[in-house]
Write an enzyme that holds these catalytic residues in place. Structure first.
Site, PDB file in Angstrom:
ATOM      1  N   ARG A 135       0.841  -1.147  -0.042  1.00  0.00           N
ATOM      2  CA  ARG A 135       0.051  -0.097  -0.002  1.00  0.00           C
ATOM      3  C   ARG A 135       0.834   1.292  -0.020  1.00  0.00           C
ATOM      4  O   ARG A 135       0.667   2.110  -0.814  1.00  0.00           O
ATOM      5  CB  ARG A 135      -0.936   0.104   1.188  1.00  0.00           C
ATOM      6  CG  ARG A 135      -1.563   1.369   1.514  1.00  0.00           C
ATOM      7  CD  ARG A 135      -2.702   1.196   2.282  1.00  0.00           C
ATOM      8  NE  ARG A 135      -3.618   2.399   2.487  1.00  0.00           N
ATOM      9  CZ  ARG A 135      -4.428   2.678   3.376  1.00  0.00           C
ATOM     10  NH1 ARG A 135      -4.923   1.704   4.163  1.00  0.00           N
ATOM     11  NH2 ARG A 135      -5.093   3.929   3.237  1.00  0.00           N
ATOM     12  N   ASN A 151     -10.434  -4.636  -1.035  1.00  0.00           N
ATOM     13  CA  ASN A 151     -10.252  -3.210  -2.011  1.00  0.00           C
ATOM     14  C   ASN A 151      -9.303  -3.696  -3.203  1.00  0.00           C
ATOM     15  O   ASN A 151      -8.589  -4.848  -3.131  1.00  0.00           O
ATOM     16  CB  ASN A 151     -10.050  -2.126  -1.435  1.00  0.00           C
ATOM     17  CG  ASN A 151     -11.086  -1.168  -1.118  1.00  0.00           C
ATOM     18  OD1 ASN A 151     -11.968  -1.003  -1.631  1.00  0.00           O
ATOM     19  ND2 ASN A 151     -10.868  -0.648   0.450  1.00  0.00           N
ATOM     20  N   ASP A 206     -17.910   0.086   2.928  1.00  0.00           N
ATOM     21  CA  ASP A 206     -18.350   0.958   4.208  1.00  0.00           C
ATOM     22  C   ASP A 206     -18.565   2.493   4.278  1.00  0.00           C
ATOM     23  O   ASP A 206     -18.994   3.123   4.994  1.00  0.00           O
ATOM     24  CB  ASP A 206     -17.480   0.691   5.455  1.00  0.00           C
ATOM     25  CG  ASP A 206     -16.255   1.103   5.362  1.00  0.00           C
ATOM     26  OD1 ASP A 206     -15.653   1.823   4.397  1.00  0.00           O
ATOM     27  OD2 ASP A 206     -15.446   0.577   6.338  1.00  0.00           O
ATOM     28  N   HIS A 211     -16.901   4.191  -4.462  1.00  0.00           N
ATOM     29  CA  HIS A 211     -15.944   5.203  -4.392  1.00  0.00           C
ATOM     30  C   HIS A 211     -15.998   6.319  -5.157  1.00  0.00           C
ATOM     31  O   HIS A 211     -15.154   7.032  -5.455  1.00  0.00           O
ATOM     32  CB  HIS A 211     -14.372   5.016  -4.164  1.00  0.00           C
ATOM     33  CG  HIS A 211     -14.074   4.128  -2.813  1.00  0.00           C
ATOM     34  ND1 HIS A 211     -12.696   3.553  -2.404  1.00  0.00           N
ATOM     35  CD2 HIS A 211     -14.896   3.611  -1.910  1.00  0.00           C
ATOM     36  CE1 HIS A 211     -12.876   2.937  -1.510  1.00  0.00           C
ATOM     37  NE2 HIS A 211     -14.169   2.882  -0.965  1.00  0.00           N
ATOM     38  N   TYR A 233     -14.776  10.201  -1.435  1.00  0.00           N
ATOM     39  CA  TYR A 233     -13.679   9.795  -2.282  1.00  0.00           C
ATOM     40  C   TYR A 233     -13.655  10.671  -3.762  1.00  0.00           C
ATOM     41  O   TYR A 233     -12.429  10.802  -4.328  1.00  0.00           O
ATOM     42  CB  TYR A 233     -14.026   8.303  -2.818  1.00  0.00           C
ATOM     43  CG  TYR A 233     -13.049   7.442  -1.559  1.00  0.00           C
ATOM     44  CD1 TYR A 233     -11.853   7.222  -1.640  1.00  0.00           C
ATOM     45  CD2 TYR A 233     -13.908   7.046  -0.573  1.00  0.00           C
ATOM     46  CE1 TYR A 233     -11.256   6.383  -0.864  1.00  0.00           C
ATOM     47  CE2 TYR A 233     -13.372   6.196   0.401  1.00  0.00           C
ATOM     48  CZ  TYR A 233     -11.913   5.946   0.168  1.00  0.00           C
ATOM     49  OH  TYR A 233     -11.519   5.085   1.322  1.00  0.00           O
TER      50      TYR A 233
HETATM   51  P1  NAD Z   1      -4.421  -5.800   6.918  1.00  0.00           P
HETATM   52  O1  NAD Z   1      -3.225  -5.778   5.968  1.00  0.00           O
HETATM   53  O2  NAD Z   1      -4.398  -5.626   8.302  1.00  0.00           O
HETATM   54  O3  NAD Z   1      -5.295  -7.335   6.679  1.00  0.00           O
HETATM   55  C1  NAD Z   1      -5.157  -7.889   5.236  1.00  0.00           C
HETATM   56  C2  NAD Z   1      -5.194  -9.351   5.636  1.00  0.00           C
HETATM   57  O4  NAD Z   1      -5.148 -10.117   4.499  1.00  0.00           O
HETATM   58  C3  NAD Z   1      -3.610  -9.803   6.098  1.00  0.00           C
HETATM   59  O5  NAD Z   1      -3.360 -10.377   7.257  1.00  0.00           O
HETATM   60  C4  NAD Z   1      -2.715 -10.525   5.029  1.00  0.00           C
HETATM   61  O6  NAD Z   1      -2.068 -11.414   5.310  1.00  0.00           O
HETATM   62  C5  NAD Z   1      -4.351 -11.226   4.444  1.00  0.00           C
HETATM   63  N1  NAD Z   1      -4.092 -11.767   3.018  1.00  0.00           N
HETATM   64  C6  NAD Z   1      -3.401 -11.138   2.071  1.00  0.00           C
HETATM   65  N2  NAD Z   1      -3.451 -11.889   0.792  1.00  0.00           N
HETATM   66  C7  NAD Z   1      -4.134 -12.770   1.221  1.00  0.00           C
HETATM   67  C8  NAD Z   1      -4.674 -13.966   0.593  1.00  0.00           C
HETATM   68  N3  NAD Z   1      -4.327 -14.113  -0.887  1.00  0.00           N
HETATM   69  N4  NAD Z   1      -5.233 -15.112   1.269  1.00  0.00           N
HETATM   70  C9  NAD Z   1      -5.655 -14.629   2.424  1.00  0.00           C
HETATM   71  N5  NAD Z   1      -5.326 -13.717   3.224  1.00  0.00           N
HETATM   72  C10 NAD Z   1      -4.414 -12.674   2.425  1.00  0.00           C
HETATM   73  O7  NAD Z   1      -5.483  -4.939   5.881  1.00  0.00           O
HETATM   74  P2  NAD Z   1      -6.754  -3.889   6.473  1.00  0.00           P
HETATM   75  O8  NAD Z   1      -6.283  -2.592   6.613  1.00  0.00           O
HETATM   76  O9  NAD Z   1      -7.413  -4.515   7.826  1.00  0.00           O
HETATM   77  O10 NAD Z   1      -7.629  -3.857   5.297  1.00  0.00           O
HETATM   78  C11 NAD Z   1      -8.128  -5.247   4.892  1.00  0.00           C
HETATM   79  C12 NAD Z   1      -9.139  -5.172   3.696  1.00  0.00           C
HETATM   80  O11 NAD Z   1     -10.390  -4.498   3.802  1.00  0.00           O
HETATM   81  C13 NAD Z   1      -8.328  -4.139   2.577  1.00  0.00           C
HETATM   82  O12 NAD Z   1      -8.385  -4.730   1.183  1.00  0.00           O
HETATM   83  C14 NAD Z   1      -8.994  -2.987   2.731  1.00  0.00           C
HETATM   84  O13 NAD Z   1      -8.998  -2.153   1.567  1.00  0.00           O
HETATM   85  C15 NAD Z   1     -10.491  -3.439   2.991  1.00  0.00           C
HETATM   86  N6  NAD Z   1     -11.368  -2.474   3.212  1.00  0.00           N
HETATM   87  C16 NAD Z   1     -12.357  -2.357   2.596  1.00  0.00           C
HETATM   88  C17 NAD Z   1     -13.537  -1.404   3.106  1.00  0.00           C
HETATM   89  C18 NAD Z   1     -14.612  -1.155   2.085  1.00  0.00           C
HETATM   90  O14 NAD Z   1     -15.254  -0.182   2.474  1.00  0.00           O
HETATM   91  N7  NAD Z   1     -14.791  -2.060   1.234  1.00  0.00           N
HETATM   92  C19 NAD Z   1     -13.568  -0.852   4.328  1.00  0.00           C
HETATM   93  C20 NAD Z   1     -12.122  -1.336   5.252  1.00  0.00           C
HETATM   94  C21 NAD Z   1     -11.255  -2.224   4.690  1.00  0.00           C
HETATM   95  C1  G6P Z   2     -13.079   3.777   3.883  1.00  0.00           C
HETATM   96  C2  G6P Z   2     -13.441   3.034   2.657  1.00  0.00           C
HETATM   97  C3  G6P Z   2     -12.748   1.636   2.471  1.00  0.00           C
HETATM   98  C4  G6P Z   2     -11.010   2.033   2.497  1.00  0.00           C
HETATM   99  C5  G6P Z   2     -10.945   2.684   4.062  1.00  0.00           C
HETATM  100  C6  G6P Z   2      -9.714   3.097   4.227  1.00  0.00           C
HETATM  101  O1  G6P Z   2     -13.567   2.896   4.815  1.00  0.00           O
HETATM  102  O2  G6P Z   2     -14.716   2.676   2.263  1.00  0.00           O
HETATM  103  O3  G6P Z   2     -13.007   1.064   1.240  1.00  0.00           O
HETATM  104  O4  G6P Z   2     -10.215   0.787   2.706  1.00  0.00           O
HETATM  105  O5  G6P Z   2     -11.659   3.904   4.071  1.00  0.00           O
HETATM  106  O6  G6P Z   2      -9.230   3.650   5.453  1.00  0.00           O
HETATM  107  P1  G6P Z   2      -7.770   3.531   5.963  1.00  0.00           P
HETATM  108  O7  G6P Z   2      -8.050   4.005   7.402  1.00  0.00           O
HETATM  109  O8  G6P Z   2      -7.223   2.250   5.829  1.00  0.00           O
HETATM  110  O9  G6P Z   2      -7.225   4.668   5.245  1.00  0.00           O
HETATM  111 MN    MN Z   3     -14.823   1.495   0.546  1.00  0.00          MN
END
Ligand code: NAD
Ligand code: G6P
Ligand code: MN
Length: 444
Positions: A95, A149, A172, A201, A267
């Protein structure tokens, strides 16, 4: 309601969001009863820190729920009803590069938008296909609620590459913003009836009314947000509260200068004010660093504390109220509640004057059949033009991934609104290829 209890696997068990979501599920077993929770990750060490701590939490709070954590796909995905997926392929180290590389060339560096989001998309598709295939193999009737994401690119990849898999992509951000709206008008989240259109977004609320009385809150919200953005007096939840997020909420005021009729997704600032965003970025300390020093440290320190003490009675892990919508979505699918929720789905006429095969974010009725989009009518030229450009970027990324095409990825980055020229696009792409060697298909 039947007395069925559900078996859930959390993919990305080592995610910073895992404890908050587990705690939130434990709080909602009355509406979404649980038989078991399993964590799955491909990083055993990272996951075990949270796994050990959550084992203690569940033993103390809900001993009747079976709990385990594993890196074995067969164990993880067998006999499951729901997979909550939040993986981050490449983790925070990648990232950080997604954010730094574009910035090096004066372009927005962001997790899901612009070249950073494209780079992340090229990594995520592989990881997502992997877990979707495990789910389809070991539990073919399981639903995946995916918020990994970049959700827009992941959703397009699912549409093209796994059209029959039961994957629902969600975000979210509209949930958090709607909660802010409810504070602004002095109501509860559940009191608002909203209409929205866009891409993930990348969208706008066109209507916000009281679900009981029909009172129209849009005029009041338009006035408030055009002055203050979505900044509210009340502290709301644990997410989106850092100073950089508050600046993003404030910036929504400026987004309304170009579209005063609708309420924007925060966004959009990356697309409509890229110069401002670059000016306010620090290449040596990006959002990845803030999260590493903030959320990641807090969550993993709390887990270590629980394990050290052998108890979680000190409230180390917080409930992620923000993630309540994930339980609502699971409940809607399981019990056919027909709740209206925003999901990322194939347009199929929901936005009348937009392509049928575009993955759009719109309100959907959710039940046994999955999300069924509600018609949002015709949208104005300004939004439509922006959306065409962006959805084409997302489609080109998926085409580039499938065809392993350098040219298509160059087109995607060049088309992105925040990239000024093909020359800059090419420089960014060449750096991204080197940085992502371990993760991307080899392009030719
Ligand atoms: P993080 O790095 O703390 O956690 C991600 C985990 O995924 C790690 O433990 C990693 O080892 C694991 N991982 C990576 N590749 C993998 C695979 N192929 N199989 C199984 N596990 C795997 O990240 P985070 O900040 O907690 O965010 C997690 C995800 O959630 C991100 O993609 C983030 O963008 C997403 N997110 C999305 C929203 C949304 O609105 N859609 C909101 C919040 C977070
Ligand atoms: C929002 C978005 C997520 C994104 C997150 C990033 O919740 O909807 O898609 O992953 O923000 O937050 P962060 O705290 O990791 O920058
Ligand atoms: Mn999102």
């Amino acid at each position: 309601m039947s007395d069925k209890k559900f078996n859930v696997v959390i993919a990305g068990g080592g995610s910073t969001y895992t404890p908050g979501i587990v705690k939130m599920m434990l709080q909602h077993t009355d509406i979404f009863p649980l038989e078991s929770i399993t964590l799955y990750d491909n990083d055993a060490e990272r996951q075990s820190i949270l796994g050990e701590a959550l084992e203690i939490v569940i033993r103390e709070d809900a001993p009747e729920i079976k709990f385990s954590y594993t890196t074995d796909p067969e164990k993880a995905f067998s006999n499951k009803d729901f997979c909550m997926a939040h993986i981050r392929v490449g983790k925070y180290a990648m990232r950080k590069l997604d954010e730094q590389i574009p910035l090096k060339y004066g372009v927005v560096g962001q997790e899901t938008c612009g070249p950073g989001g494209i780079a992340y998309g090229m990594r995520s598709i592989t990881g997502m296909l992997e877990i979707i295939d495990y789910m389809d193999k070991y539990s073919p009737s399981c639903w995946m609620l995916n918020y990994s994401n970049p959700a827009a690119i992941v959703a397009e990849a699912c549409r093209v590459l796994r059209p029959n898999s039961k994957v629902i992509n969600i975000c979210d951000m509209p949930v958090g913003t709607r909660r802010r709206m409810s504070y602004i008008v002095g109501k509860k989240y559940e009191d608002l009836d909203v209409r929205y259109f866009g891409l993930n977004h990348f969208g706008w609320w066109t209507s916000v009314k009281d679900i009981h009385t029909g009172e129209d809150y849009l005029p009041k919200l338009l006035e408030y947000v055009s002055k203050n953005g979505y900044l509210t007096q009340k502290a709301i939840d644990t997410q989106h509260m850092d100073a950089s997020w508050q600046a993003t909420h404030r910036k929504a005021a400026d987004l309304m200068k170009v579209e005063p009729k609708f309420l924007p997704n925060t966004y959009l600032k990356y697309y409509l004010y890229p110069d401002y965003v670059v000016e306010h970025s620090d290449i040596n300390h990006t959002r990845a660093d803030e999260v590493i020093e903030g959320r990641e440290k807090t969550v993993f320190d709390a887990a270590k504390e629980i394990v050290k003490k052998g108890t979680a009675t000190g409230g180390e892990f917080e409930v992620d109220n923000h993630a309540e919508f994930i339980v609502s979505l699971a409940r809607a699918l399981a019990f056919n509640t027909h709740e209206i929720m925003l999901c990322i789905v194939e347009n199929k006429g929901s936005i009348e004057n937009f392509d049928d095969d575009a993955m759009v974010e719109v309100p959907c009725i959710v039940g046994h059949n999955g999300p069924e989009p509600l018609s949002q009518g015709k949208i104005p030229n300004f939004e439509r033009g922006l959306m065409y450009e962006q959805v084409s970027v997302e489609k080109l990324v998926v085409e580039a991934y499938i065809e392993k095409s350098y040219l298509k990825l160059l087109q995607a980055i060049s088309l992105s609104k925040m990239v000024p020229s093909v020359d800059v696009a090419q420089k960014i792409l060449d750096d991204l290829i080197i940085a992502n060697k371990e993760f991307w298909p080899e392009l030719h």
